[in-house]
Design a protein around this motif. Structure first.
Motif, PDB file in Angstrom:
ATOM      1  N   TRP A 113      -6.103   2.420   0.483  1.00  0.00           N
ATOM      2  CA  TRP A 113      -5.702   2.394   1.521  1.00  0.00           C
ATOM      3  C   TRP A 113      -6.469   0.669   2.027  1.00  0.00           C
ATOM      4  O   TRP A 113      -7.428   0.801   1.884  1.00  0.00           O
ATOM      5  CB  TRP A 113      -6.001   2.345   2.644  1.00  0.00           C
ATOM      6  N   GLY A 114      -5.506  -1.045   2.082  1.00  0.00           N
ATOM      7  CA  GLY A 114      -6.499  -1.771   2.366  1.00  0.00           C
ATOM      8  C   GLY A 114      -7.084  -2.421   1.141  1.00  0.00           C
ATOM      9  O   GLY A 114      -7.951  -3.735   1.332  1.00  0.00           O
ATOM     10  N   SER A 115      -6.550  -2.124  -0.052  1.00  0.00           N
ATOM     11  CA  SER A 115      -7.115  -2.732  -0.640  1.00  0.00           C
ATOM     12  C   SER A 115      -6.628  -3.683  -1.642  1.00  0.00           C
ATOM     13  O   SER A 115      -5.061  -4.110  -1.255  1.00  0.00           O
ATOM     14  CB  SER A 115      -7.366  -1.792  -2.437  1.00  0.00           C
ATOM     15  N   LEU A 116      -6.787  -4.894  -2.717  1.00  0.00           N
ATOM     16  CA  LEU A 116      -6.323  -6.345  -3.050  1.00  0.00           C
ATOM     17  C   LEU A 116      -5.676  -5.400  -4.179  1.00  0.00           C
ATOM     18  O   LEU A 116      -5.960  -4.677  -5.190  1.00  0.00           O
ATOM     19  CB  LEU A 116      -7.353  -6.991  -2.943  1.00  0.00           C
ATOM     20  N   HIS A 136       1.422   2.714  -1.106  1.00  0.00           N
ATOM     21  CA  HIS A 136       0.347   1.911  -0.019  1.00  0.00           C
ATOM     22  C   HIS A 136       0.750   0.365   0.240  1.00  0.00           C
ATOM     23  O   HIS A 136       0.136  -0.431  -0.129  1.00  0.00           O
ATOM     24  CB  HIS A 136      -1.234   2.063  -0.542  1.00  0.00           C
ATOM     25  N   ALA A 137       2.572   0.317   0.033  1.00  0.00           N
ATOM     26  CA  ALA A 137       2.861  -1.268   0.245  1.00  0.00           C
ATOM     27  C   ALA A 137       2.369  -1.861   1.483  1.00  0.00           C
ATOM     28  O   ALA A 137       2.523  -0.970   2.813  1.00  0.00           O
ATOM     29  CB  ALA A 137       4.012  -1.153   0.124  1.00  0.00           C
ATOM     30  N   TYR A 138       1.692  -3.443   1.600  1.00  0.00           N
ATOM     31  CA  TYR A 138       1.935  -3.594   2.693  1.00  0.00           C
ATOM     32  C   TYR A 138       3.068  -4.062   3.077  1.00  0.00           C
ATOM     33  O   TYR A 138       3.300  -3.663   4.822  1.00  0.00           O
ATOM     34  CB  TYR A 138       0.903  -4.724   2.342  1.00  0.00           C
ATOM     35  N   GLN A 139       4.443  -4.444   2.380  1.00  0.00           N
ATOM     36  CA  GLN A 139       5.334  -4.544   3.220  1.00  0.00           C
ATOM     37  C   GLN A 139       7.112  -4.931   2.879  1.00  0.00           C
ATOM     38  O   GLN A 139       6.327  -4.595   1.204  1.00  0.00           O
ATOM     39  CB  GLN A 139       5.492  -6.136   4.053  1.00  0.00           C
ATOM     40  N   PHE A 140       7.462  -4.817   3.143  1.00  0.00           N
ATOM     41  CA  PHE A 140       9.061  -4.642   1.991  1.00  0.00           C
ATOM     42  C   PHE A 140       9.717  -5.585   2.720  1.00  0.00           C
ATOM     43  O   PHE A 140      10.147  -5.111   3.599  1.00  0.00           O
ATOM     44  CB  PHE A 140       9.729  -2.704   1.988  1.00  0.00           C
ATOM     45  N   LYS A 269     -12.093  12.604  10.886  1.00  0.00           N
ATOM     46  CA  LYS A 269     -12.057  11.968  11.830  1.00  0.00           C
ATOM     47  C   LYS A 269     -12.367  10.351  11.283  1.00  0.00           C
ATOM     48  O   LYS A 269     -12.362   9.691  11.001  1.00  0.00           O
ATOM     49  CB  LYS A 269     -12.249  12.315  13.045  1.00  0.00           C
ATOM     50  N   ALA A 270     -13.816  10.516  10.382  1.00  0.00           N
ATOM     51  CA  ALA A 270     -14.493   9.614  10.102  1.00  0.00           C
ATOM     52  C   ALA A 270     -13.902   9.171   9.320  1.00  0.00           C
ATOM     53  O   ALA A 270     -13.997   7.897   8.472  1.00  0.00           O
ATOM     54  CB  ALA A 270     -16.631   9.776  10.465  1.00  0.00           C
ATOM     55  N   TYR A 271     -13.558   9.472   7.935  1.00  0.00           N
ATOM     56  CA  TYR A 271     -13.265   9.515   6.691  1.00  0.00           C
ATOM     57  C   TYR A 271     -11.953   8.848   6.760  1.00  0.00           C
ATOM     58  O   TYR A 271     -10.840   8.005   6.327  1.00  0.00           O
ATOM     59  CB  TYR A 271     -12.858  10.608   5.964  1.00  0.00           C
ATOM     60  N   ILE A 275     -11.492   5.050   5.890  1.00  0.00           N
ATOM     61  CA  ILE A 275      -9.861   4.685   5.238  1.00  0.00           C
ATOM     62  C   ILE A 275      -8.701   3.431   5.504  1.00  0.00           C
ATOM     63  O   ILE A 275      -7.723   2.414   5.193  1.00  0.00           O
ATOM     64  CB  ILE A 275      -8.774   5.760   3.982  1.00  0.00           C
ATOM     65  N   SER A 276      -8.389   3.698   6.573  1.00  0.00           N
ATOM     66  CA  SER A 276      -7.187   3.705   7.479  1.00  0.00           C
ATOM     67  C   SER A 276      -7.976   2.031   7.357  1.00  0.00           C
ATOM     68  O   SER A 276      -7.486  -0.023   7.501  1.00  0.00           O
ATOM     69  CB  SER A 276      -7.536   3.575   8.910  1.00  0.00           C
TER      70      SER A 276
END
Length: 280
Positions: A113-116, A136-140, A269-271, A275-276
């Motif tokens: 999540w959130g990787s380039l 984990h697409a950013y947009q569509f 909750k922390a994990y 990742i978010s």
């Protein structure tokens, strides 16, 4: 910023390039006419390459390592920050390409999540939207692409990409470990987990363990928030968590750590928060 366009139709690539250039961003734009070409540029191989002759096959085998994968001609493939990717292509579909890229990120110890690169699917098949976000697409964006919608999505992606690149380029933090008469520096990001045993602290790295006298409670205070105390005897780096259950945490080096039932809900909750936020 490095931007890539992968589509097997040349006029689509040209159209997206023009839309990007109209945004006035100082960036490098690369085009790929197939998923195979894109994966090879990142040091990956789909395993589906076809050879037109025996000579071409032999040449490709010279580039193969012990894993049987074609290695990149560049020692360090040039990273992609934003990738515009078609889904329906002749050689490899875009979903498969995305899975390969995300798998590579996971093997490098990065959060998926959130990787380039930020993936923006550009396709004429809106029914694939759920599959796109599963990787984990950013947009569509649906073809034909609306210019105003493209500009809004592109602006958001650039802002997100800059934040992620900034995090990646932060100076790694170090621990100073005193053992006997020697002092050693250890990068915090290289620590998979910390174990406590008989007044000793064990720093577990990928290929070695460093043992010295100390208290795990002191390290818990010193290390950043991505380290979580899952048990009185274990402090795990969430960067290297592979999966977890109510009783155990699996780390990417193959080790399993006990998780206290009193810590389970707090850890989950922390994990999920970790990742978010796209931390690596």
């Amino acid at each position: 910023m490095n931007i890539a366009i992968c589509d097997d139709e040349k006029y689509v690539r040209s159209f997206i390039r023009k839309l990007i250039e109209r945004q006035g961003l100082d960036c490098e734009i690369r085009e790929f006419s197939s998923g195979e070409e894109l994966l090879q540029s990142q040091g990956l191989d789909s395993g589906r390459r076809k050879f037109s002759s025996e000579e071409e096959l032999l040449q490709s085998q010279e580039l193969m390592g012990n894993t049987g994968e074609i290695s990149s001609q560049k020692e360090h493939p040039e990273a992609i920050d934003i990738l515009f990717l078609d889904i329906s292509m002749e050689d490899i579909d875009g979903i498969t390409v995305a899975k390969q890229l995300r798998k590579q990120a996971g093997e490098q110890g990065k959060a998926v999540w959130g990787s380039l690169p930020l993936l923006i699917f550009v396709t004429g098949y809106p029914e694939y939207v759920m599959e796109a976000f599963a990787v984990h697409a950013y947009q569509f964006l649906v073809k034909p692409v609306d210019e105003k919608e493209f500009a809004a999505v592109f602006e958001q992606a650039v802002q997100e990409g800059r934040i992620l690149k900034g995090r990646k380029q932060e100076t790694p933090k170090e621990l100073l470990i005193h053992k006997g008469n020697t002092t050693r520096k250890v990068l915090e990001e290289d620590i998979y987990y910390v174990e406590s045993s008989n007044r000793k602290v064990i720093l577990c790295l990928n290929c070695e363990k460093i043992i010295y006298y100390g208290k795990i409670s002191r390290l818990e205070e010193e290390l950043p928030e991505n380290f979580f105390r899952v048990h009185k005897g274990y402090l795990v780096n969430m960067k290297y968590v592979e999966r977890y259950s109510r009783t155990e945490v699996w780390v990417k080096n193959g080790d399993k750590l006990l998780i206290s039932r009193y810590k389970y809900q707090e850890f989950v909750k922390a994990y999920l928060k970790y990742i978010s936020e796209g931390n690596h």
